[in-house]
Motif scaffolding. Structure first.
Motif, short mmCIF file in Angstrom:
data_model
loop_
_atom_site.label_atom_id
_atom_site.label_comp_id
_atom_site.label_asym_id
_atom_site.label_seq_id
_atom_site.Cartn_x
_atom_site.Cartn_y
_atom_site.Cartn_z
N TYR A 131 0.75 -1.52 -0.01
CA TYR A 131 -0.38 0.30 0.40
C TYR A 131 1.16 0.60 0.03
CZ TYR A 131 -3.74 3.62 1.38
OH TYR A 131 -4.52 4.80 1.52
N SER A 132 2.08 1.35 0.36
CA SER A 132 2.56 2.37 0.72
C SER A 132 3.60 2.35 0.02
CB SER A 132 3.43 1.90 1.54
OG SER A 132 4.49 3.46 1.95
N SER A 133 3.79 1.17 -0.84
CA SER A 133 4.83 1.57 -2.61
C SER A 133 3.49 2.25 -3.19
CB SER A 133 5.28 0.07 -2.89
OG SER A 133 5.80 -0.23 -1.92
N PHE A 134 2.78 1.62 -3.29
CA PHE A 134 2.02 2.15 -4.42
C PHE A 134 1.10 3.25 -3.74
CE2 PHE A 134 -2.64 3.31 -5.14
CZ PHE A 134 -3.19 3.22 -6.46
N CYS A 135 0.72 4.25 -3.30
CA CYS A 135 1.20 5.32 -2.51
C CYS A 135 1.94 6.85 -3.43
CB CYS A 135 0.49 5.57 -1.37
SG CYS A 135 -1.30 5.37 -0.82
N ASN A 136 3.46 6.00 -2.92
CA ASN A 136 4.43 6.72 -2.96
C ASN A 136 4.40 6.52 -4.74
OD1 ASN A 136 5.17 7.25 -0.95
ND2 ASN A 136 6.30 5.38 -0.64
N GLY A 137 4.75 5.72 -5.59
CA GLY A 137 3.63 5.88 -6.56
C GLY A 137 3.02 6.68 -7.75
N ALA A 138 1.58 6.65 -6.58
CA ALA A 138 0.44 7.78 -6.75
C ALA A 138 1.26 9.17 -7.68
CB ALA A 138 -0.30 7.35 -6.54
N LYS A 139 2.10 9.37 -6.35
CA LYS A 139 2.55 10.27 -5.44
C LYS A 139 3.74 11.50 -6.59
CE LYS A 139 5.03 13.84 -2.18
NZ LYS A 139 6.13 13.47 -0.80
N LYS A 140 4.32 10.29 -7.25
CA LYS A 140 5.55 10.77 -8.10
C LYS A 140 4.80 11.24 -9.22
CE LYS A 140 9.05 8.04 -5.95
NZ LYS A 140 9.81 7.36 -6.45
N GLY A 141 3.73 10.36 -10.12
CA GLY A 141 3.16 9.96 -10.51
C GLY A 141 2.25 11.34 -10.89
N PHE A 142 1.71 12.24 -10.06
CA PHE A 142 0.39 13.52 -9.52
C PHE A 142 2.22 14.17 -9.89
CE2 PHE A 142 -2.30 11.48 -7.53
CZ PHE A 142 -3.24 11.98 -8.44
N GLU A 143 3.37 14.04 -9.34
CA GLU A 143 4.84 15.32 -10.01
C GLU A 143 5.12 15.20 -10.90
OE1 GLU A 143 7.77 13.48 -6.93
OE2 GLU A 143 6.29 14.12 -4.90
N LEU A 144 4.95 13.77 -12.11
CA LEU A 144 5.66 13.85 -13.41
C LEU A 144 4.30 14.38 -13.87
CD1 LEU A 144 7.02 12.82 -15.36
CD2 LEU A 144 5.68 10.54 -15.33
#
Length: 169
Positions: A25-38
């Motif tokens: 779950y934490s890995s998914f949320c971190n990936g989603a956060k990086k996606g928004f930054e991108l």
């Protein structure tokens, strides 16, 4: 069976994260956060390309390019009806899909023009759009060669698409 591919993939990811003792779950949320930054990082480049395409169409530059390139492209076996698609394809996918839809409704999906247009759509990429996103994320100063090679290969794919349709379909 094919309906189970995505649940199987998710299950494999969960098992792998459990085996490596990672919090999925934490890995998914971190990936989603990086996606928004991108998305925020590349938004100015996307807006610039969309604005350029609109200005090209409004100013009549697209029509001028079609008039200029039609005789040149016919030498390579590309029909005049596809010149608009060939000119727009390196810039935008949605514009290319709209042109493809118009071509298919005008000439039909089983016509030579329709088959060429479909093959062009499947064998080429939106070079400038992808390049804008890619170059916005890396520090490359000399990107002219990458664009030149990409456009050359895209043009080769278009020529091959039309000539393969002519001889084999």
């Amino acid at each position: 069976m094919i309906d189970l591919i995505i649940p199987f993939f998710i299950l494999c990811l969960l098992v792998l994260s459990f085996a490596k003792q990672k919090n999925a779950y934490s890995s998914f949320c971190n990936g989603a956060k990086k996606g928004f930054e991108l998305i925020i990082d590349i938004m100015p480049f996307i807006i610039a390309i969309m604005l350029m395409i609109c200005l090209m169409q409004i100013s009549g530059l697209t029509a001028l390019l079609i008039k200029i390139f039609a005789p040149i492209l016919s030498v390579f076996g590309i029909p005049e009806e596809l010149v608009n698609l060939v000119c727009i394809r390196p810039f935008t996918n949605s514009g290319s899909v709209a042109i493809l839809s118009d071509i298919l409704s005008t000439y039909g999906a089983d016509s030579y023009i329709g088959k060429c247009a479909c093959l062009i759509m499947s064998s080429t990429e939106t070079v400038f759009f992808v390049s804008a996103i890619y170059f916005s994320q890396i520090n490359v100063k000399k990107y002219f060669f990458v664009l030149a090679i990409s456009l050359s290969l895209s043009f080769l794919a278009i020529v091959l698409s039309c000539n393969l349709c002519r001889f084999f379909v």
